[in-house]
Scaffold this motif. Sequence first.
Motif, PDB file in Angstrom:
ATOM      1  N   ALA A 142      -0.161  -3.591  -0.815  1.00 30.00           N
ATOM      2  CA  ALA A 142      -1.157  -4.566  -0.183  1.00 30.00           C
ATOM      3  C   ALA A 142      -1.287  -5.985  -0.758  1.00 30.00           C
ATOM      4  O   ALA A 142      -1.018  -5.890  -2.316  1.00 30.00           O
ATOM      5  CB  ALA A 142      -2.782  -4.107  -0.932  1.00 30.00           C
ATOM      6  N   TRP A 143      -1.730  -7.277  -0.790  1.00 32.25           N
ATOM      7  CA  TRP A 143      -1.676  -8.279  -1.457  1.00 32.25           C
ATOM      8  C   TRP A 143      -1.945  -8.581  -2.708  1.00 32.25           C
ATOM      9  O   TRP A 143      -2.559  -8.254  -3.109  1.00 32.25           O
ATOM     10  CB  TRP A 143      -1.823  -9.650  -0.957  1.00 32.25           C
ATOM     11  CG  TRP A 143      -0.964 -11.050  -0.905  1.00 32.25           C
ATOM     12  CD1 TRP A 143      -2.301 -11.158  -1.339  1.00 32.25           C
ATOM     13  CD2 TRP A 143       0.035 -10.974  -0.993  1.00 32.25           C
ATOM     14  NE1 TRP A 143      -1.359 -12.270  -2.023  1.00 32.25           N
ATOM     15  CE2 TRP A 143      -0.031 -12.838  -2.246  1.00 32.25           C
ATOM     16  CE3 TRP A 143       1.006 -10.901  -0.955  1.00 32.25           C
ATOM     17  CZ2 TRP A 143       0.887 -13.470  -2.862  1.00 32.25           C
ATOM     18  CZ3 TRP A 143       2.309 -11.531  -1.786  1.00 32.25           C
ATOM     19  CH2 TRP A 143       2.398 -12.951  -2.012  1.00 32.25           C
ATOM     20  N   ARG A 182      -0.273  -4.073   3.638  1.00 27.14           N
ATOM     21  CA  ARG A 182      -0.885  -5.828   3.689  1.00 27.14           C
ATOM     22  C   ARG A 182      -0.358  -5.374   5.771  1.00 27.14           C
ATOM     23  O   ARG A 182       0.865  -4.439   5.354  1.00 27.14           O
ATOM     24  CB  ARG A 182       1.130  -6.213   3.111  1.00 27.14           C
ATOM     25  CG  ARG A 182       0.173  -7.730   3.190  1.00 27.14           C
ATOM     26  CD  ARG A 182       1.619  -8.205   1.607  1.00 27.14           C
ATOM     27  NE  ARG A 182       2.042  -9.482   2.563  1.00 27.14           N
ATOM     28  CZ  ARG A 182       3.428  -9.901   2.337  1.00 27.14           C
ATOM     29  NH1 ARG A 182       3.991  -9.375   1.408  1.00 27.14           N
ATOM     30  NH2 ARG A 182       3.409 -11.167   1.961  1.00 27.14           N
ATOM     31  N   HIS A 240       3.097  -6.134   7.748  1.00 29.39           N
ATOM     32  CA  HIS A 240       4.273  -6.599   7.174  1.00 29.39           C
ATOM     33  C   HIS A 240       5.411  -5.042   8.182  1.00 29.39           C
ATOM     34  O   HIS A 240       5.280  -4.314   8.206  1.00 29.39           O
ATOM     35  CB  HIS A 240       4.224  -6.016   5.699  1.00 29.39           C
ATOM     36  CG  HIS A 240       5.717  -6.596   5.018  1.00 29.39           C
ATOM     37  ND1 HIS A 240       6.289  -5.750   4.945  1.00 29.39           N
ATOM     38  CD2 HIS A 240       5.525  -6.992   3.751  1.00 29.39           C
ATOM     39  CE1 HIS A 240       7.553  -6.320   3.799  1.00 29.39           C
ATOM     40  NE2 HIS A 240       6.569  -7.894   3.891  1.00 29.39           N
TER      41      HIS A 240
END
Length: 439
Positions: free
Chosen positions: A216-217, A429, A432
């Motif tokens: 996750a960013w 994310r 991705h």
Amino acid sequence: MAATRRDVIKGTAVAAAAFATQVAGAADGDGRLAVALIGCGGMGRGHLERLVKRSDVRVTHVCDVDDARLAAARKIVADAGMPDPHATADMREVLSDQGLQAVWIATPDHWHGPAAILAAEAGKHVYVEKPCAHNVREGRLMIEAARRNKVVMQVGTQSRSAPVIRSAIERLRAGAIGEVLVAKAWNSQRRGSIGHALPGDPPAGLHYDHWVGPAAWQPYQQNLLPGVWRFWRNFGCGDIGNDGVHEIDIARWGLGVTTHPDTVAGLGGKYAVDDDQQFPDTQYCVAEWPGADGPRKQLVFEQRDWSPYVQEGHENGNAFYGTKGMLVLGKRSGWQLYGERNKLIEQEQGNVDIGPHHDDFLACIRRGATAGDPGDRPHADIEEGHRSAVFVHLANIACCLRRTVTFDSTRERIGGDAEADGMLRRAYREEHWAVPRGV
Ligand SMILES: NC(=O)c1ccc[n+]([C@@H]2O[C@H](COP(=O)([O-])OP(=O)(O)OC[C@H]3O[C@@H](n4cnc5c(N)ncnc54)[C@H](O)[C@@H]3O)[C@@H](O)[C@H]2O)c1
């Protein structure tokens, strides 16, 4: 200034074009296995310095998202007299090389599963650092990827190949201390604070977008890396998954358990430091295994990351408690076996080195030990690495939620506790390229 996402993609395309002209030279005709290193930081460098001294491998690729680390790795290979390796920040360039046979993955934990699965799907044998996966689900998918693609997958718990640890386990198996009912693993050392920081720009030369990858960013901040990412939940598993997992792996091995525990309890927290770390510096966990073919067994893990002294003679260590005696072990010094009334019966000195673990991995590849046959697997086969990592994940969940969890070993799910069960997986994310299928 930090590289933008567009810069990274553009840079990758340029590198890919250059790569296309170099791949042909990757395979060699002198019998050496063509190997790559992904993640050239502290541990990666340790692997590389060993690999370039070997006469049975050629390091054809090095990969890191930090330009300075990548350049340093390339220099290690060149200084050893090997041909200039292909150097890239994008592991896809490495994995698409048909001539490459095996890959060492020494990235932060959140990349272990995604990178190992991509490598296995590309037909490469995998040596992946411990803990093998960031979460339970990824570990299971790694086993499936290894078996499906018939590749060797060794986890970097190098004690499994160390003669001094193997001799201790042999004594336990032979009944030297009777029935081993309880094992203890401890991680007792002094670590510093990572302080507090605010989000900021990544340093020049760090492709932070690739560093975060499928996690996750999370914006960059100075106390995220290098090395200390392990204290952030999005990227690591805490010190229990860092140094602790070595001892947990030895404890499980000595206990002789071949399933997951069914019950895990834990307490702990940040007793000593006030910083941004998201994992406990002080942690006590206990797990019980079902006794289907014998008695129930128990593993106790203790962690005090603020101890300026060793415990029972060892900074990090293990104790095995049997019905007739006790064996105490430290990776850096050796073991002592005591009988009734603490009589010292036998001892052995020695320490753990990664060389024999590399030997074991490469020997498995050469003899074609790729069918997943339980009798012909590397010493730290992915399934063993997964079981040790599962203890880590369950202990972290129990400590975080401050309640006991009940684990279904077959389904690899936590029963009757949706919140705990949800923590067996992670958030990714969106879209991705490295998000594993089936998570
Ligand atoms: N077996 C052991 O005894 C042992 C000892 C120390 C560390 N480790 C393990 O080794 C791994 C690395 O730990 P470390 O201490 O070297 O951390 P580190 O932060 O020093 O190194 C990680 C490296 O991976 C690079 N990286 C990050 N994302 C990447 C990507 N997408 N592609 C390529 N490179 C990428 C980073 O830039 C960095 O250079 C961890 O899993 C750790 O648990 C094992």
